[in-house]
Motif scaffolding. Structure first.
Motif, mmCIF file in Angstrom:
data_model
loop_
_atom_site.group_PDB
_atom_site.id
_atom_site.type_symbol
_atom_site.label_atom_id
_atom_site.label_comp_id
_atom_site.label_asym_id
_atom_site.label_seq_id
_atom_site.Cartn_x
_atom_site.Cartn_y
_atom_site.Cartn_z
ATOM 1 N N GLY A 1 8.600 -12.262 9.273
ATOM 2 C CA GLY A 1 9.612 -11.858 8.354
ATOM 3 C C GLY A 1 8.666 -10.778 7.576
ATOM 4 N N VAL A 2 7.781 -10.602 7.432
ATOM 5 C CA VAL A 2 7.232 -10.076 6.532
ATOM 6 C C VAL A 2 7.624 -8.618 5.755
ATOM 7 C CG1 VAL A 2 5.014 -9.523 5.066
ATOM 8 C CG2 VAL A 2 5.281 -11.797 5.529
ATOM 9 N N LYS A 3 7.774 -8.251 5.139
ATOM 10 C CA LYS A 3 8.660 -6.877 5.562
ATOM 11 C C LYS A 3 7.209 -5.915 3.989
ATOM 12 C CE LYS A 3 12.896 -7.344 5.604
ATOM 13 N NZ LYS A 3 14.472 -6.692 5.464
ATOM 14 N N ALA A 4 6.788 -4.698 4.805
ATOM 15 C CA ALA A 4 5.996 -3.512 3.925
ATOM 16 C C ALA A 4 6.578 -3.282 2.292
ATOM 17 C CB ALA A 4 5.410 -2.608 4.725
ATOM 18 N N ARG A 5 5.701 -2.989 1.292
ATOM 19 C CA ARG A 5 6.657 -2.842 -0.029
ATOM 20 C C ARG A 5 4.931 -1.516 -0.931
ATOM 21 N NH1 ARG A 5 6.207 -9.499 -2.180
ATOM 22 N NH2 ARG A 5 7.385 -7.733 -4.378
ATOM 23 N N GLY A 6 6.223 -0.626 -1.027
ATOM 24 C CA GLY A 6 5.270 0.730 -1.066
ATOM 25 C C GLY A 6 4.684 0.462 -2.695
ATOM 26 N N HIS A 7 3.613 0.534 -2.622
ATOM 27 C CA HIS A 7 3.031 0.388 -3.780
ATOM 28 C C HIS A 7 2.014 2.419 -5.001
ATOM 29 C CE1 HIS A 7 0.419 -0.609 -7.501
ATOM 30 N NE2 HIS A 7 1.279 -1.924 -7.652
ATOM 31 N N HIS B 1 9.277 5.418 -2.286
ATOM 32 C CA HIS B 1 9.720 6.919 -2.311
ATOM 33 C C HIS B 1 9.207 6.744 -0.506
ATOM 34 C CE1 HIS B 1 11.699 9.824 -4.953
ATOM 35 N NE2 HIS B 1 10.832 9.388 -5.199
ATOM 36 N N TRP B 2 10.227 6.352 0.300
ATOM 37 C CA TRP B 2 9.201 6.036 1.563
ATOM 38 C C TRP B 2 9.042 7.121 2.622
ATOM 39 C CZ3 TRP B 2 7.458 1.624 3.645
ATOM 40 C CH2 TRP B 2 7.599 0.687 1.892
ATOM 41 N N ARG B 3 9.317 7.789 1.724
ATOM 42 C CA ARG B 3 9.462 9.476 3.474
ATOM 43 C C ARG B 3 8.121 10.517 2.354
ATOM 44 N NH1 ARG B 3 10.835 9.174 8.392
ATOM 45 N NH2 ARG B 3 11.220 10.850 7.844
ATOM 46 N N GLY C 1 0.734 -1.130 0.162
ATOM 47 C CA GLY C 1 -0.192 0.295 0.000
ATOM 48 C C GLY C 1 1.389 1.420 -0.153
ATOM 49 N N HIS C 2 0.306 1.986 0.538
ATOM 50 C CA HIS C 2 1.623 3.482 0.177
ATOM 51 C C HIS C 2 2.045 3.293 1.682
ATOM 52 C CE1 HIS C 2 1.046 8.776 0.885
ATOM 53 N NE2 HIS C 2 2.805 7.813 1.363
ATOM 54 N N GLY C 3 3.244 3.725 1.299
ATOM 55 C CA GLY C 3 4.376 3.018 2.790
ATOM 56 C C GLY C 3 5.062 4.281 3.474
ATOM 57 N N TYR C 4 5.458 4.504 4.495
ATOM 58 C CA TYR C 4 6.284 5.692 5.081
ATOM 59 C C TYR C 4 6.902 4.794 6.364
ATOM 60 C CZ TYR C 4 6.603 10.166 6.788
ATOM 61 O OH TYR C 4 7.658 11.165 7.491
ATOM 62 N N ASP C 5 8.109 5.321 6.014
ATOM 63 C CA ASP C 5 9.185 5.223 6.951
ATOM 64 C C ASP C 5 9.763 5.200 8.453
ATOM 65 O OD1 ASP C 5 11.655 3.797 7.714
ATOM 66 O OD2 ASP C 5 13.181 4.631 6.470
ATOM 67 N N LEU C 6 8.981 4.750 9.311
ATOM 68 C CA LEU C 6 8.695 4.386 11.285
ATOM 69 C C LEU C 6 10.110 4.404 11.636
ATOM 70 C CD1 LEU C 6 5.325 5.202 11.033
ATOM 71 C CD2 LEU C 6 6.895 7.154 11.444
ATOM 72 N N THR C 7 10.928 3.915 10.561
ATOM 73 C CA THR C 7 12.545 3.027 11.096
ATOM 74 C C THR C 7 13.338 4.170 12.512
ATOM 75 O OG1 THR C 7 13.475 3.768 9.747
ATOM 76 C CG2 THR C 7 12.324 1.486 9.942
ATOM 77 N N GLY C 8 13.161 5.282 12.181
ATOM 78 C CA GLY C 8 14.024 6.189 12.876
ATOM 79 C C GLY C 8 13.370 7.083 14.234
ATOM 80 N N LEU C 9 11.891 6.455 14.020
ATOM 81 C CA LEU C 9 11.665 6.639 15.077
ATOM 82 C C LEU C 9 10.997 5.503 15.572
ATOM 83 C CD1 LEU C 9 8.913 9.778 13.325
ATOM 84 C CD2 LEU C 9 11.311 9.632 14.396
ATOM 85 N N LYS C 10 11.732 4.733 15.960
ATOM 86 C CA LYS C 10 11.305 3.185 16.982
ATOM 87 C C LYS C 10 10.541 2.786 16.603
ATOM 88 C CE LYS C 10 13.514 6.055 20.975
ATOM 89 N NZ LYS C 10 13.023 6.635 22.166
ATOM 90 N N VAL C 11 10.157 2.771 15.062
ATOM 91 C CA VAL C 11 8.816 1.893 14.978
ATOM 92 C C VAL C 11 9.434 0.848 13.740
ATOM 93 C CG1 VAL C 11 6.555 1.892 14.008
ATOM 94 C CG2 VAL C 11 7.393 3.945 15.266
ATOM 95 N N THR C 12 9.091 1.195 12.751
ATOM 96 C CA THR C 12 9.681 0.108 11.731
ATOM 97 C C THR C 12 8.717 0.839 9.782
ATOM 98 O OG1 THR C 12 9.753 -2.157 10.215
ATOM 99 C CG2 THR C 12 7.732 -1.521 11.347
ATOM 100 N N LYS C 13 9.384 0.519 8.991
ATOM 101 C CA LYS C 13 8.655 1.053 7.690
ATOM 102 C C LYS C 13 6.747 -0.182 8.047
ATOM 103 C CE LYS C 13 12.390 1.228 4.358
ATOM 104 N NZ LYS C 13 13.507 0.639 3.507
ATOM 105 N N ILE C 14 6.228 1.407 7.745
ATOM 106 C CA ILE C 14 4.593 0.799 7.880
ATOM 107 C C ILE C 14 3.931 1.159 6.443
ATOM 108 C CG2 ILE C 14 4.432 1.065 10.196
ATOM 109 C CD1 ILE C 14 2.665 4.121 9.357
#
Length: 300
Positions: free
Chosen positions: A163-169, A228-230, A98-111
């Motif tokens: 082990g499943v990672k978010a994949r942006g679309h 573009h995760w950001r 779906g529409h991804g966003y990177d929160l790894t720098g904020l103690k979460v993960t890519k969502i």
């Protein structure tokens, strides 16, 4: 299609406070930090709703998560799922996109941001259930280590346990519907008025009938190879569409003569919003789900 299923989920308005000393992540919650108690209760019961749709419709090929003000373009979604199964995904490959966003720098993960729609492969959600992680994640969200995590964070964190990672679309949009006529768009957010949703769907359908063949190919259906995760405003790939230079697999097998089935979980803020959304087909199997009034009653 006749195999589609829709679960309208109205979360409880009241719940217990977090009791393990958990605190909100200020840098990640941002404007939601001071949301009312009812908003946090809604976040904490989402995995209960996800588990509910899986158990009511355990054999769906895909699960689609949406808000009540998400607009879903069903023809494009059906085309995407068919390409994914026939040409893009290996038979046992997981998918969470779906529409991804990177929160790894904020103690979460890519969502994947849930307002823009989340597409999960059925085998992926069933894997979470089979090994017990779906129940564990529901407990962690209700009053555990994820008590102050937003619902779309918890989905990503739960997926990470297998082990499943978010994949942006680029076909899913969290914060804009201005491209609703583009047949490459599968879902967008937000359109709060039903009249506006119907207008967007009608415009999209007109364009779909005239241009679907040349626009909707396997390369479009696949998640972005580079993303573009950001970019929280517009979901987009770094290159063109995802499969440039990548191998297309033959993953369909027996599915090639039909459109995959999909079960929808629609998140409503209260029971007064439980009228089916305009994109729900008349022959969808509609399940009305009213969870208990308090979170403590809906513990796993």
């Amino acid at each position: 299609t006749q195999e589609d299923m829709v679960l309208m989920f109205a979360p409880p308005a009241t719940c217990e406070n977090c009791t393990l000393g958990q605190k909100p992540i200020k840098s990640a919650s941002r404007s939601y930090l001071h949301s009312p108690h009812g908003w946090w209760c809604a976040q904490r019961t989402y995995m209960v709703g996800l588990r509910q749709i899986l158990r009511q419709h355990p054999l769906a090929d895909y699960y689609f998560l949406a808000d009540i003000d998400t607009v879903v373009f069903r023809d494009s979604l059906d085309a995407m799922m068919k390409h994914l199964d026939d040409e893009v995904l290996a038979p046992t490959e997981h998918l969470y996109t779906g529409h991804g966003y990177d929160l790894t720098g904020l103690k979460v993960t890519k969502i994947i941001m849930s307002g823009g729609g989340v597409l999960i492969r059925g085998l992926t959600l069933r894997r979470l259930e089979i090994i017990g992680h779906l129940d564990w994640c529901a407990r962690a969200q209700l009053n555990g280590i994820w008590c102050y995590h937003h619902l779309d964070w918890v989905i990503a964190e739960c997926m990470a346990r297998i082990g499943v990672k978010a994949r942006g679309h680029a076909g899913f949009q969290q914060n804009t519907c201005h491209m609703h006529e583009d047949v490459k768009q599968v879902a967008c957010h937000s359109a709060k008025r039903r009249k506006l949703q119907r207008k967007m769907i009608a415009a999209h359908n007109v364009r779909f009938l005239s241009s679907k063949e040349e626009a909707l190919q396997a390369a479009w259906a696949a998640p972005c190879a580079e993303y573009h995760w950001r970019s929280d405003y517009q979901s987009r790939c770094r290159a063109s569409w995802a499969l440039d230079g990548q191998e297309v697999v033959d993953g369909g097998g027996s599915l090639k003569n039909r459109t995959p089935s999909v079960a929808f979980l629609v998140w409503a803020k209260d029971e007064f919003e439980l009228e089916p959304p305009p994109w729900a087909f008349e022959d969808d199997d509609l399940v009305m789900y009213f969870p208990p009034d308090k979170c403590k009653d809906c513990r796993p």
